[in-house]
Structures are given as C-alpha cells and as structure tokens.
Design a protein around this motif. Sequence first.
Motif, PDB file in Angstrom:
ATOM      1  N   ASP A 125      40.086  -9.463  21.481  1.00  0.00           N
ATOM      2  CA  ASP A 125      39.065 -10.166  20.696  1.00  0.00           C
ATOM      3  C   ASP A 125      39.702 -10.902  19.516  1.00  0.00           C
ATOM      4  N   THR A 126      40.655 -10.250  18.867  1.00  0.00           N
ATOM      5  CA  THR A 126      41.354 -10.881  17.743  1.00  0.00           C
ATOM      6  C   THR A 126      42.160 -12.087  18.221  1.00  0.00           C
ATOM      7  N   ALA A 127      42.818 -11.950  19.371  1.00  0.00           N
ATOM      8  CA  ALA A 127      43.600 -13.062  19.919  1.00  0.00           C
ATOM      9  C   ALA A 127      42.701 -14.254  20.249  1.00  0.00           C
ATOM     10  N   LEU A 128      41.521 -13.988  20.787  1.00  0.00           N
ATOM     11  CA  LEU A 128      40.584 -15.066  21.106  1.00  0.00           C
ATOM     12  C   LEU A 128      40.137 -15.781  19.835  1.00  0.00           C
ATOM     13  N   ARG A 129      39.765 -15.024  18.830  1.00  0.00           N
ATOM     14  CA  ARG A 129      39.311 -15.626  17.572  1.00  0.00           C
ATOM     15  C   ARG A 129      40.414 -16.476  16.937  1.00  0.00           C
ATOM     16  N   GLU A 130      41.628 -15.950  16.936  1.00  0.00           N
ATOM     17  CA  GLU A 130      42.760 -16.689  16.379  1.00  0.00           C
ATOM     18  C   GLU A 130      42.999 -17.984  17.157  1.00  0.00           C
ATOM     19  N   GLN A 131      42.895 -17.919  18.486  1.00  0.00           N
ATOM     20  CA  GLN A 131      43.114 -19.113  19.305  1.00  0.00           C
ATOM     21  C   GLN A 131      42.088 -20.192  18.989  1.00  0.00           C
ATOM     22  N   ILE A 132      40.826 -19.801  18.841  1.00  0.00           N
ATOM     23  CA  ILE A 132      39.762 -20.766  18.551  1.00  0.00           C
ATOM     24  C   ILE A 132      40.002 -21.436  17.196  1.00  0.00           C
ATOM     25  N   LEU A 133      40.304 -20.633  16.189  1.00  0.00           N
ATOM     26  CA  LEU A 133      40.426 -21.160  14.829  1.00  0.00           C
ATOM     27  C   LEU A 133      41.709 -21.938  14.587  1.00  0.00           C
ATOM     28  N   THR A 134      42.741 -21.663  15.375  1.00  0.00           N
ATOM     29  CA  THR A 134      44.021 -22.360  15.162  1.00  0.00           C
ATOM     30  C   THR A 134      44.285 -23.422  16.221  1.00  0.00           C
ATOM     31  N   ASP A 135      43.272 -23.757  17.000  1.00  0.00           N
ATOM     32  CA  ASP A 135      43.434 -24.782  18.034  1.00  0.00           C
ATOM     33  C   ASP A 135      43.898 -26.082  17.384  1.00  0.00           C
ATOM     34  N   GLN A 136      45.078 -26.539  17.785  1.00  0.00           N
ATOM     35  CA  GLN A 136      45.676 -27.726  17.174  1.00  0.00           C
ATOM     36  C   GLN A 136      45.259 -29.036  17.849  1.00  0.00           C
ATOM     37  N   SER A 137      44.553 -28.943  18.969  1.00  0.00           N
ATOM     38  CA  SER A 137      44.114 -30.170  19.653  1.00  0.00           C
ATOM     39  C   SER A 137      42.830 -30.658  18.985  1.00  0.00           C
ATOM     40  N   ARG A 138      42.970 -31.259  17.825  1.00  0.00           N
ATOM     41  CA  ARG A 138      41.817 -31.550  16.970  1.00  0.00           C
ATOM     42  C   ARG A 138      40.756 -32.387  17.670  1.00  0.00           C
ATOM     43  N   GLU A 139      41.155 -33.293  18.520  1.00  0.00           N
ATOM     44  CA  GLU A 139      40.159 -34.143  19.167  1.00  0.00           C
ATOM     45  C   GLU A 139      39.370 -33.396  20.242  1.00  0.00           C
ATOM     46  N   SER A 140      39.889 -32.263  20.695  1.00  0.00           N
ATOM     47  CA  SER A 140      39.185 -31.513  21.735  1.00  0.00           C
ATOM     48  C   SER A 140      38.931 -30.060  21.353  1.00  0.00           C
ATOM     49  N   SER A 141      39.127 -29.721  20.088  1.00  0.00           N
ATOM     50  CA  SER A 141      38.846 -28.378  19.614  1.00  0.00           C
ATOM     51  C   SER A 141      37.348 -28.099  19.690  1.00  0.00           C
ATOM     52  N   TRP A 143      35.393 -25.831  18.240  1.00  0.00           N
ATOM     53  CA  TRP A 143      34.637 -25.614  17.006  1.00  0.00           C
ATOM     54  C   TRP A 143      34.565 -26.878  16.145  1.00  0.00           C
ATOM     55  N   LEU A 144      35.591 -27.732  16.213  1.00  0.00           N
ATOM     56  CA  LEU A 144      35.536 -28.988  15.457  1.00  0.00           C
ATOM     57  C   LEU A 144      34.510 -29.957  16.051  1.00  0.00           C
ATOM     58  N   LEU A 145      34.449 -30.021  17.380  1.00  0.00           N
ATOM     59  CA  LEU A 145      33.455 -30.882  18.016  1.00  0.00           C
ATOM     60  C   LEU A 145      32.044 -30.359  17.764  1.00  0.00           C
ATOM     61  N   LEU A 146      31.891 -29.042  17.727  1.00  0.00           N
ATOM     62  CA  LEU A 146      30.583 -28.471  17.421  1.00  0.00           C
ATOM     63  C   LEU A 146      30.198 -28.742  15.973  1.00  0.00           C
ATOM     64  N   GLN A 147      31.156 -28.681  15.074  1.00  0.00           N
ATOM     65  CA  GLN A 147      30.906 -29.004  13.669  1.00  0.00           C
ATOM     66  C   GLN A 147      30.395 -30.439  13.526  1.00  0.00           C
ATOM     67  N   LYS A 148      31.038 -31.366  14.223  1.00  0.00           N
ATOM     68  CA  LYS A 148      30.622 -32.769  14.159  1.00  0.00           C
ATOM     69  C   LYS A 148      29.216 -32.961  14.733  1.00  0.00           C
ATOM     70  N   ALA A 149      28.933 -32.282  15.844  1.00  0.00           N
ATOM     71  CA  ALA A 149      27.624 -32.431  16.475  1.00  0.00           C
ATOM     72  C   ALA A 149      26.512 -31.880  15.580  1.00  0.00           C
ATOM     73  N   LEU A 150      26.767 -30.760  14.936  1.00  0.00           N
ATOM     74  CA  LEU A 150      25.772 -30.201  14.023  1.00  0.00           C
ATOM     75  C   LEU A 150      25.538 -31.146  12.840  1.00  0.00           C
ATOM     76  N   THR A 151      26.620 -31.631  12.268  1.00  0.00           N
ATOM     77  CA  THR A 151      26.521 -32.536  11.120  1.00  0.00           C
ATOM     78  C   THR A 151      25.709 -33.784  11.460  1.00  0.00           C
ATOM     79  N   LYS A 152      25.962 -34.330  12.621  1.00  0.00           N
ATOM     80  CA  LYS A 152      25.315 -35.580  13.020  1.00  0.00           C
ATOM     81  C   LYS A 152      23.855 -35.403  13.398  1.00  0.00           C
ATOM     82  N   ASN A 153      23.485 -34.254  13.961  1.00  0.00           N
ATOM     83  CA  ASN A 153      22.163 -34.120  14.562  1.00  0.00           C
ATOM     84  C   ASN A 153      21.190 -33.227  13.804  1.00  0.00           C
ATOM     85  N   ILE A 154      21.632 -32.578  12.753  1.00  0.00           N
ATOM     86  CA  ILE A 154      20.705 -31.820  11.904  1.00  0.00           C
ATOM     87  C   ILE A 154      19.706 -32.790  11.263  1.00  0.00           C
ATOM     88  N   ASP A 155      18.461 -32.354  11.150  1.00  0.00           N
ATOM     89  CA  ASP A 155      17.457 -33.111  10.398  1.00  0.00           C
ATOM     90  C   ASP A 155      17.615 -32.701   8.932  1.00  0.00           C
TER      91      ASP A 155
END
Length: 281
Positions: A125-141, A143-155
């Motif tokens: 579980d710790t390895a999975l969390r670390e992998q998600i948070l340290t994903d260096q493929s910024r354009e396809s990460s 959590w980063l893509l989810l962050q952008k989608a939330l920012t753009k689509n929140i009312d």
Amino acid sequence: MSALSFPCTIFTTKNRMDDFGAKDMCCGDLSAEQLKRDFQLSDVSYRVDPFTLTRKNYLQVPAYRASAWNMKSISKQECTNILFDELRDYAKAFSFYGPYRDNIIEMITHMQHKKGLDFSSSRLDTALREQILTDQSRESSSWLLLQKALTKNIDWENYYYPLKNKGKLTEAIGKSRLPKFDRIQDRFNGMGISVHDTWATKISIKSLRIEGNRFRAVVHYKVQDHFGLDNQDIQNWKFREIRLFRIWFVLQRYSQFAFKPFMTNMEATIEITGDRDVKKT
C-alpha cells in the motif's frame, strides 16, 4: 443543477477485479510432456528434476572424464520445498535494496502455503501511494490530470461539482498512465518482480470540499494484480532463460504440483488540492 454526491467511483478499468478466469490464474493445467514440448522446460531447476522427483547431486570427477549428476529420488513434498527455496534465492537478484525488497520473498511463501488466498500488505500500500505521488510523467500523471479536471469543472460560484460533469473526471483518468511498477528502480527494489504491471484499477473520490477559491479532494485508489504466469510470459525467451520464471511456471502450471496463483490487493488514499486560478502545468 444537481451536484455530484460523494463518495463516488469515477473510474474502473475494463479488466475487472477478482477475475479468476484470467489466463495468468490458470493452475495445474499442463502435463510434463506439454511443459517440455510446448514450452521447452526440460531443464527447470539446478537442484532437482521436478518431472522425475530426483535431487541432483553434482559429482566431482577427474578432468579427463565428463562431469555428471548423481540423481537421488525424493518425495514430491521435498521436491516442491526445494523448488520454492530455489525460487526465493533467485528472486533476491531482482530485490536487493529499499523498503520493498522483502515483498517478493513474502509473496513466494504466500504462494507456497496459502492455497490461492488473496494477498495484501502495508508495504505494498505504501509503495502504491509513493508511486502515485512521485509519478514523473507529468502530462499523464493520474492525480495531476484529476487535479486539472476538478479545477476546470467545479462550479466555483455555487461551491459544488456538477453531476453532469462527472464524465470529465472519468475522461481525465482515462488519459492518464495508471499506477504500475515498471521504472528502472523497480527492477531491483522488489516491486518489478512482485507486481510490475497491474490488472485492474478502481478510483473513487471519497470527499470534495470547496471553500472560497480552493478545493480539497480525498481520492482512493484500489489496484489489483495477479501473482501468476500465463503462457505468453514463459514463451517470451527473455523470461524463459531465467530459472526463476521456469521454476515459478512449473510450480504453478504442472499438474502434479498446481500451486495456486493469487490476487495481490493494494490500496492508497491521497489528497488533491487546488485553486480556481491554478496555473496549467
């Protein structure tokens, strides 16, 4: 306009969880003849011959004579115990540093004794969390893509996420690189040999809080892999040349052994924050 309620599942892979019909979950389905003829597995172990249940004792002979093996009959239990010990020894070459190096040893032992029961551990579980948070493929990460989608689509005027925009979150994850362990370091830290790729992923937003121009989302990842080998794995010469995979395949697939593969379950919860004016990355 209605708001999306939480917790809410926003993404699931086409591959389903708990798929015991997957090809790498096959067990005890091959004869000795098939293993030798179809998979070129006559030479499996350095220590035993699993097909004749004999132990190999190397004989020291004079230089002018050919070297030889002294074959000693053993029980099936003794043979499989030796094979699992050999499997653990070979696994150490792929898992020799870092906090996850013992994962593969624990998982091999789980296969030996737990008869196909699911496997989970806090280290995974710790390895999975670390992998998600340290994903260096910024354009396809993810959590980063989810962050952008939330920012753009929140009312932002009414402080909620519109139900009609739920598909935008699913679309964002669909464009991402889902968590897996195929980085350079995973070849040596134990994660590549114990998990590597993953079979099924489910991502949910547990909660979303919007205050002023900022939001805070709690996101849960559930990931499942199969600790097993399919035909294609061993037909790949790169894997077949490595004794670890030959032994693993025979322990799992040989009709006289039939040690069950199992589901590897991992979970991670992360926090994603952002603001209305977040800059595009």
